[in-house]
Scaffold this active site. Structure first.
Site, PDB file in Angstrom:
ATOM      1  N   ASP A   1     -10.093   7.863  -5.559  1.00 22.41           N
ATOM      2  CA  ASP A   1      -9.954   8.604  -4.299  1.00 22.41           C
ATOM      3  C   ASP A   1      -8.568   8.409  -3.683  1.00 22.41           C
ATOM      4  OD1 ASP A   1     -13.284   8.766  -3.464  1.00 22.41           O
ATOM      5  OD2 ASP A   1     -12.591   7.177  -4.787  1.00 22.41           O
TER       6      ASP A   1
ATOM      7  N   GLN B   1      -6.846   1.474  -6.798  1.00 15.31           N
ATOM      8  CA  GLN B   1      -8.043   0.695  -6.482  1.00 15.31           C
ATOM      9  C   GLN B   1      -9.297   1.549  -6.652  1.00 15.31           C
ATOM     10  OE1 GLN B   1      -7.775  -1.261  -2.666  1.00 15.31           O
ATOM     11  NE2 GLN B   1      -6.892  -3.079  -3.632  1.00 15.31           N
ATOM     12  N   PHE B   2      -9.206   2.795  -6.224  1.00 16.33           N
ATOM     13  CA  PHE B   2     -10.247   3.796  -6.423  1.00 16.33           C
ATOM     14  C   PHE B   2      -9.538   5.114  -6.689  1.00 16.33           C
ATOM     15  CE2 PHE B   2     -12.177   0.533  -3.845  1.00 16.33           C
ATOM     16  CZ  PHE B   2     -13.466   0.414  -4.344  1.00 16.33           C
TER      17      PHE B   2
ATOM     18  N   LEU C   1       0.862  -1.192   0.000  1.00 15.93           N
ATOM     19  CA  LEU C   1       0.000   0.000   0.000  1.00 15.93           C
ATOM     20  C   LEU C   1       0.895   1.238   0.000  1.00 15.93           C
ATOM     21  CD1 LEU C   1      -2.207  -2.085   0.794  1.00 15.93           C
ATOM     22  CD2 LEU C   1      -3.207  -0.306   2.202  1.00 15.93           C
TER      23      LEU C   1
ATOM     24  N   HIS D   1     -14.783   6.425  -1.756  1.00 19.59           N
ATOM     25  CA  HIS D   1     -14.730   5.469  -2.850  1.00 19.59           C
ATOM     26  C   HIS D   1     -15.586   5.910  -4.030  1.00 19.59           C
ATOM     27  CE1 HIS D   1     -13.520   3.093   0.653  1.00 19.59           C
ATOM     28  NE2 HIS D   1     -12.935   2.257  -0.179  1.00 19.59           N
TER      29      HIS D   1
ATOM     30  N   GLU E   1       1.094   4.195  -2.778  1.00 18.94           N
ATOM     31  CA  GLU E   1       0.848   4.838  -4.066  1.00 18.94           C
ATOM     32  C   GLU E   1       1.989   5.762  -4.493  1.00 18.94           C
ATOM     33  OE1 GLU E   1      -3.129   3.485  -2.580  1.00 18.94           O
ATOM     34  OE2 GLU E   1      -1.386   4.465  -1.671  1.00 18.94           O
TER      35      GLU E   1
END
Length: 656
Positions: free
Chosen positions: A420, A417-418, A393, A462, A395
């Site tokens: 957001d 993943q999203f 995790l 999300h 980014e």
């Protein structure tokens, strides 16, 4: 690790560490004379920069920071060009667009910093990953400081390097001060070498003011990780003899601290060693200093004589993006098959993987699990774990790694993943990817896929529409398809384009929308809008889910003869098609799911009003979602979204 060197080798080492000091003496004069605007001193830290540069192979990348002048000189960059960079001349590495050491050069395998200190770390991971994938037995070296190591980028990048066993040397220049903040207010551990335990990597602490210790330690570890790839952290204990930059001064240092470090000066210590060996005398030292000073002055005068930059708007605009033909490839055959939006995305990714063997996919859970939405399901078995890479995790580190891969000649796709969650990597996108080509002619061949949008009752973290966060940033292309056939074609064009692409996929469309999609490879060019329905009375300008809202609303109201213009891409956007449509109908309504204030629709509306004011039969209307965070409850979300307001405003415009 002690090694015996010849007299000529010792003398060459001495010249290498002395040169940046002699340059700095001249730069401090130039600063007072106003010939340069700012200076970040490496005084007292030359042993680290020169020692590491000489220990690495010249074709191995080094990622530098403020105090690494010795890397640039040890890599033998012509001083005239280096000084032109400092002065903001066109002959520098950034054409006057960035200062001092904020530049990179493929010719000398140096990747210069941006002001966000930790950002180099993820980029180094990407270069090291490319070394691993290309099996070239090369190491990568990245610098950070004791202050910069407090940033999240540091943790993300070191952790990723450890998990992926990347051949990267992490140099922590511990000069014990972050601007005016002492180490006691930065961290609690005794040594940065202690961090190695937590990451499961090798880590050592050395005397950064001992040139030979730096050189021999880095040389040893570079040889080790070329043979057995893995990261290593080397803490170089040193001290910053001058201010963070000259304007900040050193008044915050405790009394006597500078004096206590003067005897540890790396140049003085090396001079004394060579005196003891009979290689140098006071007289020969002075002659070397004089010779180097004259050489530096002559190069500086040559840089001074270079003309100042003459601003040219066309040149500036043209350098924001790497050249790209944006050519359309039509499908070889038209198929009547219908597939879902999500399947079109997956097909596009598969075609790209087949076409570009240098392409690497990275993202959380994208391998065996197939990603949060199963877009990459089956890709691991087909292409292997080297190219389909699960990530921690992190980014920021992974987006930075995307740039590193591009620097090494590879392509990458990063899945959020999203959309957001992209905030965790925002800096890497807007300050590294977006500016790389403009700053130093380096393309960032990275596609960031962004599942986005509401309508699925997923709540405020999300379901956000985030496209407008990026449309404002020069250097990014922003793509937002509305149909499966466009989704595949635009995605393949995104991989063809060597520039960074933010690719938005409305997740509500994934499994709810089907249409005919050509098989095989084809592309849809950027900046070409699509007319979904022709009309004479008014123009609806929209994209993404807005296209389907407009189509559904017009089905309910066949009496409204409206034209629907689907932008498909926001950067670049098809101004000509939009204006031609509005010129024909005389009325325009701009629709998007994003919140109304500062949504991209405001840009479209402004251009229409400015360029077609006298041809309009009504004000330009805008419709977006409510100016609140997007709520979780289905009824609250329904109220938030623009559906009801669009129908109301559409009628108002039609009747105007």
């Amino acid at each position: 690790m002690a090694t015996t060197y010849s007299d000529s080798q010792y003398l060459e080492f001495y010249k290498k560490i002395l040169l940046p000091r002699m340059i700095e003496e001249r730069m401090l004069i130039g600063l007072r004379q106003g010939k340069i605007s700012k200076w970040f001193s490496s005084w007292g830290q030359e042993g680290i920069s020169v020692g590491t540069a000489l220990a690495m192979h010249p074709d191995e990348y080094m990622l530098t920071m403020h105090r690494n002048l010795g890397v640039f000189t040890a890599r033998e960059i012509p001083l005239k060009r280096l000084f032109a960079q400092f002065q903001g001349k066109a002959e520098g590495f950034t054409k006057g667009r960035d200062r001092s050491f904020h530049f990179g050069t493929q010719e000398y395998k140096i990747v210069g910093m941006i002001s966000h200190l930790g950002s180099q770390m993820g980029v180094a991971d990407g270069i090291a990953l490319a070394n691993l994938l290309q099996k070239n037995k090369q190491a990568t070296l990245v610098f950070t400081g004791d202050g910069g190591a407090s940033e999240g980028d540091f943790h993300e990048a070191v952790n990723t390097a450890a998990v992926w066993q990347l051949p990267v040397i992490i140099i922590v220049e511990n000069n014990q001060w972050g601007l005016s903040t002492p180490s006691s207010e930065q961290f609690r551990m005794k040594s940065f070498a202690d961090k190695g335990i937590g990451y499961g990597i090798d880590a050592v602490s050395i005397d950064g003011n001992n040139f030979l210790e730096v050189y021999e330690t880095v040389k040893h570890w570079a040889e080790e990780i070329r043979k057995n790839p893995r990261p290593v952290l080397i803490e170089c204990m040193t001290f910053r003899m001058r201010g963070h930059e000259e304007a900040s001064g050193t008044a915050y240092y405790p009394e006597g601290l500078i004096e206590s470090w003067e005897d540890k000066d790396p140049i003085l210590r090396f001079e004394n060693l060579l005196k003891e060996k009979g290689i140098l005398t006071d007289k020969s030292i002075q002659k070397l200093r004089n010779d180097l000073s004259e050489f530096v002055l002559s190069e500086l005068e040559a840089a001074d004589a270079l003309p100042k930059i003459i601003p040219n708007k066309e040149t500036e605009i043209n350098d924001v993006f790497a050249p790209f033909s944006n050519e359309e490839f039509v499908p070889k055959s038209i198929s009547n098959r219908e597939i879902r939006f999500i399947d079109a995305i997956s097909e596009g990714l598969d075609e790209a993987m087949k076409l570009y063997p240098e392409l690497v996919f990275m993202g959380q859970d994208i391998a065996k699990y197939g990603g949060a939405f199963k877009v990459t399901e089956g890709f691991l078995d087909k292409y292997g774990k080297d190219r389909i890479r699960n990530t921690p995790l992190c980014e920021a580190a992974i987006i930075g790694a995307g740039l590193g891969l591009s620097i090494s000649g590879q392509k990458s796709m990063i899945e959020m993943q999203f959309s957001d969650f992209v905030t965790e990597g925002f800096n890497q996108i807007v300050n590294n990817l977006a500016k790389a080509h403009y700053r130093w002619n380096q393309n960032a061949d990275v596609v960031v896929r962004m599942p986005t949008g509401g309508g699925v009752a997923a709540g405020p973290y999300h379901s956000q529409s985030t496209e407008a966060w990026f449309t404002k940033v020069p250097g990014l292309k922003v793509i937002y398809p509305a149909t499966p056939e466009d989704a595949k074609g635009l995605l393949l064009q995104s991989f063809a384009d060597p520039n960074p692409v933010m690719y938005f996929e409305h997740k509500k469309l994934y499994r709810s929308l089907k249409s005919t999609v050509p098989e095989g490879y084809y592309t849809v060019p950027f900046g070409k809008a699509r007319i979904h329905r022709k009309g004479e009375e008014l123009s609806i300008i929209t994209y993404g889910m807005g296209v389907h809202l407009a189509l559904e609303t017009l089905k309910k109201h066949p009496e409204i003869d409206a034209e629907i213009v689907d932008l498909r891409t926001l950067v670049p956007w098809d101004k000509e098609t939009v204006l031609n449509s509005v010129r024909k109908t005389g009325k325009a309504i701009v629709l998007h799911e994003d919140t109304l204030i500062s949504g991209f629709g405001g840009e479209i509306a402004a251009v229409i009003s400015e360029e077609l004011f006298e041809e309009l039969d009504a004000p330009v209307f805008r419709v977006g979602s409510m100016n609140t965070p997007i709520p979780f409850d289905a009824e609250l979300e329904k109220q938030f979204l623009p559906d009801a307001e669009f129908e109301e405003k559409l009628f108002k415009l039609w009747r105007y």
